[in-house]
Structure formats: C-alpha cells, structure tokens
Design a protein around this motif. Structure first.
Motif, short mmCIF file in Angstrom:
data_model
loop_
_atom_site.label_atom_id
_atom_site.label_comp_id
_atom_site.label_asym_id
_atom_site.label_seq_id
_atom_site.Cartn_x
_atom_site.Cartn_y
_atom_site.Cartn_z
N GLU A 99 0.83 -1.20 0.00
CA GLU A 99 0.00 0.00 0.00
C GLU A 99 0.87 1.26 0.00
OE1 GLU A 99 -3.21 -0.14 -0.35
OE2 GLU A 99 -3.50 -2.30 0.03
N ARG A 100 0.34 2.31 -0.56
CA ARG A 100 1.03 3.59 -0.56
C ARG A 100 1.31 4.03 0.87
NH1 ARG A 100 0.79 8.10 -4.42
NH2 ARG A 100 1.21 10.08 -3.33
N ASP A 101 2.54 4.50 1.12
CA ASP A 101 2.97 4.91 2.45
C ASP A 101 3.50 6.34 2.38
OD1 ASP A 101 4.55 5.37 4.82
OD2 ASP A 101 4.62 3.21 5.15
N GLU A 102 2.70 7.29 2.87
CA GLU A 102 3.08 8.71 2.75
C GLU A 102 4.32 9.05 3.56
OE1 GLU A 102 1.90 10.63 0.58
OE2 GLU A 102 0.13 9.49 -0.02
N GLU A 103 4.55 8.35 4.65
CA GLU A 103 5.74 8.63 5.45
C GLU A 103 7.01 8.31 4.65
OE1 GLU A 103 7.99 7.21 9.59
OE2 GLU A 103 5.93 6.57 9.19
N ILE A 104 7.02 7.16 4.00
CA ILE A 104 8.17 6.80 3.18
C ILE A 104 8.30 7.75 1.99
CG2 ILE A 104 9.22 5.01 1.73
CD1 ILE A 104 7.91 2.92 3.50
N ILE A 105 7.19 8.06 1.36
CA ILE A 105 7.21 8.96 0.20
C ILE A 105 7.77 10.32 0.59
CG2 ILE A 105 5.73 10.24 -1.40
CD1 ILE A 105 4.01 7.69 -1.61
N ASN A 106 7.34 10.85 1.72
CA ASN A 106 7.87 12.14 2.17
C ASN A 106 9.37 12.05 2.46
OD1 ASN A 106 5.45 13.56 1.97
ND2 ASN A 106 4.81 13.00 4.04
N GLY A 107 9.80 10.88 2.96
CA GLY A 107 11.23 10.67 3.18
C GLY A 107 12.01 10.68 1.87
N ILE A 108 11.46 10.03 0.84
CA ILE A 108 12.09 10.02 -0.47
C ILE A 108 12.19 11.44 -1.02
CG2 ILE A 108 11.85 9.26 -2.87
CD1 ILE A 108 10.41 6.74 -1.79
N LYS A 109 11.10 12.19 -0.93
CA LYS A 109 11.09 13.56 -1.42
C LYS A 109 12.19 14.39 -0.76
CE LYS A 109 6.09 13.91 -2.28
NZ LYS A 109 4.84 14.60 -1.86
N SER A 110 12.30 14.27 0.55
CA SER A 110 13.28 15.06 1.30
C SER A 110 14.70 14.72 0.89
CB SER A 110 13.09 14.81 2.80
OG SER A 110 14.08 15.50 3.55
N VAL A 111 14.99 13.43 0.78
CA VAL A 111 16.34 12.99 0.41
C VAL A 111 16.68 13.43 -1.01
CG1 VAL A 111 17.79 10.98 -0.04
CG2 VAL A 111 16.42 11.08 2.04
N LEU A 112 15.72 13.34 -1.93
CA LEU A 112 16.01 13.69 -3.32
C LEU A 112 16.26 15.18 -3.51
CD1 LEU A 112 13.80 11.30 -5.47
CD2 LEU A 112 16.10 10.99 -4.55
N LYS A 113 15.72 15.99 -2.61
CA LYS A 113 16.08 17.42 -2.63
C LYS A 113 17.57 17.59 -2.35
CE LYS A 113 11.60 19.34 -1.22
NZ LYS A 113 10.87 20.06 -0.14
N THR A 114 18.08 16.81 -1.40
CA THR A 114 19.51 16.86 -1.09
C THR A 114 20.34 16.34 -2.26
OG1 THR A 114 19.01 16.51 1.26
CG2 THR A 114 21.28 16.11 0.55
N VAL A 115 19.86 15.27 -2.90
CA VAL A 115 20.57 14.71 -4.06
C VAL A 115 20.64 15.77 -5.16
CG1 VAL A 115 20.48 12.98 -5.90
CG2 VAL A 115 19.93 12.34 -3.54
N HIS A 116 19.55 16.46 -5.41
CA HIS A 116 19.52 17.52 -6.43
C HIS A 116 20.59 18.57 -6.14
CE1 HIS A 116 18.07 21.20 -8.41
NE2 HIS A 116 17.51 20.39 -9.30
#
Length: 226
Positions: free
Chosen positions: A198-215
């Motif tokens: 199932e979709r997990d918003e906590e994990i998704i928000n974690g991915i978003k945050s980390v990818l900002k740093t990667v950018h």
C-alpha cells in the motif's frame, strides 16, 4: 504533475519509446531503480541520504549525464547503462512473470514501458499499471533464495525495492502496487509470489526530502565543471 493515467496509451494510440529515446529521457535524472541507492533510514526512524560509496557514485553519474547532454551524446549514451547476468535474467523473464500474474489473478496489466517524468530531475519506468490505482513491480531474482525468502516472509527481500515501489506510487499518483517475484525454474505452484504494497506517505515524504539533497549535490558537482 498531471495524473499518469491521463497519459496512458490506449489500444488505438499505443506506441513504445525506442530504447534510445527511453535512455535519453532518463539521462541526468534520479530514476526509480536508484531511489533505494540514495535513501536510508536513520537511527531516529526518519530518512536520510545514504553515506554509501554507491550513493556517491550515483550522484557523480547523474552529474556526468547532465554534462553529457552538451557533449557527444550519441556515443556517450551507450555507456550510461551497465548490464550483467542478473539484470539480463530479470529482463528475459519479466514478461513471463506478468503473464503468470495475469493468469493467476485475472487482472489486466497495461505495460507501456514509457518513462514517467515527475519533473526535470525525477522519473521512472514502472513495470505495469493495473486498474485505475494500481501498479505492478516484477523481480525475477537470479539468486533463487531471494524468491523463496519473499514468498515465506511476505516481505520485499531488498530494502532498495521498498523505495522503488513507494517512489513509483508517488510519481504516478497511485495507491497500491503488487510486488511480484518469479522463478520460472521451480514447479508451477511455486513460481509466482505476489505481495500487495500500500502507498505509504511517510516513506514517500522521506524520499522527497532525500532527493532534494541529491539535487543540490548533483548540481554542486556540475557547477564546478561547467
């Protein structure tokens, strides 16, 4: 980003990206298969950028691809993907796995194999789309032990794939994914394993945050060279 279902091809306009077009679209982007390279859980239960060598190398690779777009793209793009036995095994059996899944579940899988661009830096290629809100992600492990582990535990056997699945649910705006492992060399009743994620918003928000740093890190590298 608009809902991906609005962009899905129907039977009348269905066309596939050529391999070259697909690779060009992926150049200079974080893709679903690398989400797990960048993201890891920290000691407090949150999500942070990995400190692994693989993560550092992936940052440089994306920077190289961005710079490549202004160089000898036609030759350089051939070096952008690395293949091996495990990857070839997975690619060779993916369509068989989806066929087995369809036979077993009765669900229709749409497989456009087109690159989904979430934005100019993030995208991915889900293995298939199911109904109005589902995905399928297929793994055909070269190491058969991984298939059995996933079948027994009913869990995704590699943490990287957790982030890949949740990342795909994010960029396609879908709600669930059937994570499938498949081993064509076992007896028929043991070949297919399906786990509903199932979709997990906590994990998704974690991915978003980390990818900002990667950018930020990718473009710091680029800025030093061009």
């Amino acid at each position: 980003m608009e809902n991906y279902e609005d962009m899905l091809p129907n039977e009348n306009n269905f066309t596939l990206d050529t391999d070259l077009e697909w690779r060009k679209k992926r150049l200079g982007k974080v893709t679903g298969s690398t989400f797990g390279t960048f993201v890891k859980k920290d000691k407090k239960g949150g999500y942070t950028l990995s400190t692994s060598k693989a993560c550092q190398s992936a940052i440089y690779k994306i920077a190289w691809e961005i710079i490549l777009k202004d160089g000898n793209l036609s030759n350089g793009i051939e070096r952008s993907n690395i293949y091996g036995k495990a990857l070839s095994h997975g690619n060779d059996n993916e369509s068989l796995a989806i066929e087995k899944y369809t036979e077993t579940t009765g669900k229709k899988v749409v497989c456009p194999q087109d690159f989904v661009e979430y934005d100019s830096f993030i995208g991915g290629t889900p293995d298939g789309f199911i109904d109005d809100d589902g995905l399928i992600e297929v793994k055909c492990p070269y190491n058969g032990a991984n298939h059995l582990e996933s079948m027994i535990t009913k869990k995704i056997y590699n943490p990287h794939y957790i982030y890949q699945v949740q990342g795909y649910l994010w960029i396609t705006n879908r709600q669930w994914c059937d994570f499938v492992t498949y081993d064509p060399h076992l007896q028929p009743d043991l070949q297919l394993n399906v786990i509903r994620i199932e979709r997990d918003e906590e994990i998704i928000n974690g991915i978003k945050s980390v990818l900002k740093t990667v950018h930020e890190k990718v473009f710091q590298v680029v800025a030093k060279l061009v």
